[in-house]
Design an enzyme around this catalytic site. Sequence first.
Site, mmCIF file in Angstrom:
data_model
loop_
_atom_site.group_PDB
_atom_site.id
_atom_site.type_symbol
_atom_site.label_atom_id
_atom_site.label_comp_id
_atom_site.label_asym_id
_atom_site.label_seq_id
_atom_site.Cartn_x
_atom_site.Cartn_y
_atom_site.Cartn_z
ATOM 1 C CG HIS A 285 37.909 55.664 48.345
ATOM 2 N ND1 HIS A 285 37.557 55.026 47.193
ATOM 3 C CD2 HIS A 285 36.980 55.308 49.255
ATOM 4 C CE1 HIS A 285 36.475 54.296 47.408
ATOM 5 N NE2 HIS A 285 36.106 54.445 48.653
ATOM 6 N NE ARG B 17 42.362 85.058 34.266
ATOM 7 C CZ ARG B 17 42.395 83.872 33.675
ATOM 8 N NH1 ARG B 17 42.906 83.747 32.479
ATOM 9 N NH2 ARG B 17 41.925 82.809 34.282
ATOM 10 C CB CYS C 224 35.073 77.943 27.005
ATOM 11 S SG CYS C 224 36.456 78.826 26.260
#
Lengths: 563, 105
Positions: A178, A456, A493
């Site tokens: 929060h 990668r 994407c």
Amino acid sequence: MKRLQGIAAAPGVALEPLSLVRGSPASDHATEPVDLDGAVSEAARQLEQLAARLRAGGRSDEAAIFEAQILMAHDEALLDEARHLIASGEPSDRAISLAGERAAAPLEALSDELLAARGTDVRDVAERIARAVRGERQPSLEQRSIIVAQDIAPSMAAELDSELLAGIALEGGSPSAHACILARALGIPAVVAIPGLMRAVAGASRMSIDGVSGEVVLDPDDVSEAASRERMVDLRHQREADDRLRQHPLATADGHRIIMAANVSRPDEAERARSAGAEAVGLFRTEFAFLDRARAPSEDEQTRAYARVLRTFGGAEVVLRLLDVGGDKPLPYLPQPAEANPFLGVRGIRIGAEQPDVLLVQLRAFIRAAADAQVDAPALMLPMVADLADLHQGRRLLDTAMTQTAARGVAGVQPRLGVMIEVPAAVLVADQLATEAAFFSIGTNDLTQYLLAADRGNAALAARQDPLHPAVLRAISQVVTAAEDHRIPVGVCGEMAGDAIGAVVLIGLGIRELSMDPASFGVIKRAVGGLTRDEMRAVAAECLQLADAVAVRNLVTSRSPTS
Amino acid sequence: MGERTDVGGSLREVTLRILNPSGLHARPAAVFVRGATGFHSEIRVANLSRETERDASAKSVIGVLGLGVSAGDEVRIRADGEDAEAAIAALVELIEEGLGEARTS
């Protein structure tokens, strides 16, 4: 001066005195200790004051959270449990804390994230009542400062005077806490999960935090301070530019619209993506539902999670990617033999041949979710497709799932079935795939890896891993041609879509949908808005003839107006 | 909408669907609970759309949240007491009006 590294949780840079918050300041009493009922009244009074202050400040969503907490403070089930514990000899403050924990546990066990987060509110309320029992005062800020703590309860975060709160640095916590939501709403930086923070901060009086890099510097020296100040100015300019752009859709300088979609990895990201202006979700990664668990998620759980994202986007397209796990992301409940080359292993749609059940459950959940969310044209895509046989396998599984859901009385719509282009073979047979796929989505991350034979994850090969390499651009061009010949949509994407230079080249190659992390929306709008479509086409055509990615970047940069 | 069962005596029951887009999360749950606390009857609510049925006091917001009611789930409300009829009617009306939110239609 000490440098520490944490996880960036809210963007921005701050350089201020620091305020340390340690547990509860037991020596600081505002009122006499009170009994449980008195403490409940005091807690409710504090929450009412807090909610009123937030409403007056236009922060009505947060005010609503604390208004809900007032109701929790009076919850008879919670208070009966506390009274029970008091009757059996517990001190009142411990009794209410325990009752709070017991009440929070069943909520936190729910798979619905929104409801599970209310468990935090229950604990927060119980702690507030416990503090009131002890007669303690709430921590407050004396001057504008960055708050340093192990963690911050939601109500404590909201109660701190927002005029004085310049930033948040936590040793614990997570980006979805929060306190971080508050920080983002206030536009102040937050960095969490900073190991060693509480020990390192001893004796320090000033700090800088960078909510983008996640770096925190205690008692910075002059050089470090100057660098922080420069970052603050840069970020402010960028924020102002982004705000001006928020009204404008993604379009070329001559007004050709490009669909600006988001890549979403979890349901709560969908809400943020929508408010950032995402028109669609080009990639809804579904692994979140499957990872870090001992058992597979149930069909019901998946249905709820997928429906939540579909509803967030209303009628706009959300493309769900079928589960893509395998050797490098093993699931304990989906045993697979260890592989020497997991990236070249049994992953994605290939799992369907050996263990179709997991994929069938997912497909049924998606069909049901689309029906629940009343989506007219649900869209699904298959990862790691190499050829038509892979597409056919996916289609067979989808047909089975449709039959299974229909048999249970669900009136599901057949999803459009698209294909992720990431395996090099798919590039070379894209013309065949285009005759049967509903759409293509190019996954440039993996495509670059496979085309350039560069892992990668290998830092030594980072320079080679550039999707702007002409070989990758030529592959993309070939895919676009196949898509156009068969009149199916083709989007991107991978990270390239969120890269300023990448986006320009992609549009120049004929791509009309870019799906990216919403954090890149502003950058991409600026980059794409700086050139006409013809200019992008011309530069892309030249890039296809260049020899390496560096040359491509230099050429595009030279043709782009300075932002 | 809502199936009512007359179970005799002072006990009244109704079964109906929650249509709020995010189910019975904090705000609609608060509206529901505030509606229930106005009555003398003991009121319990159960989520029938869960694998294991659990019920909670309709006057406990923590209990109601813990039922994990999602959009489209079916709930059963039982009221027992002299104002049971009125309590059921009031809660059904609140739910049908969306518990303070726009519904998924």
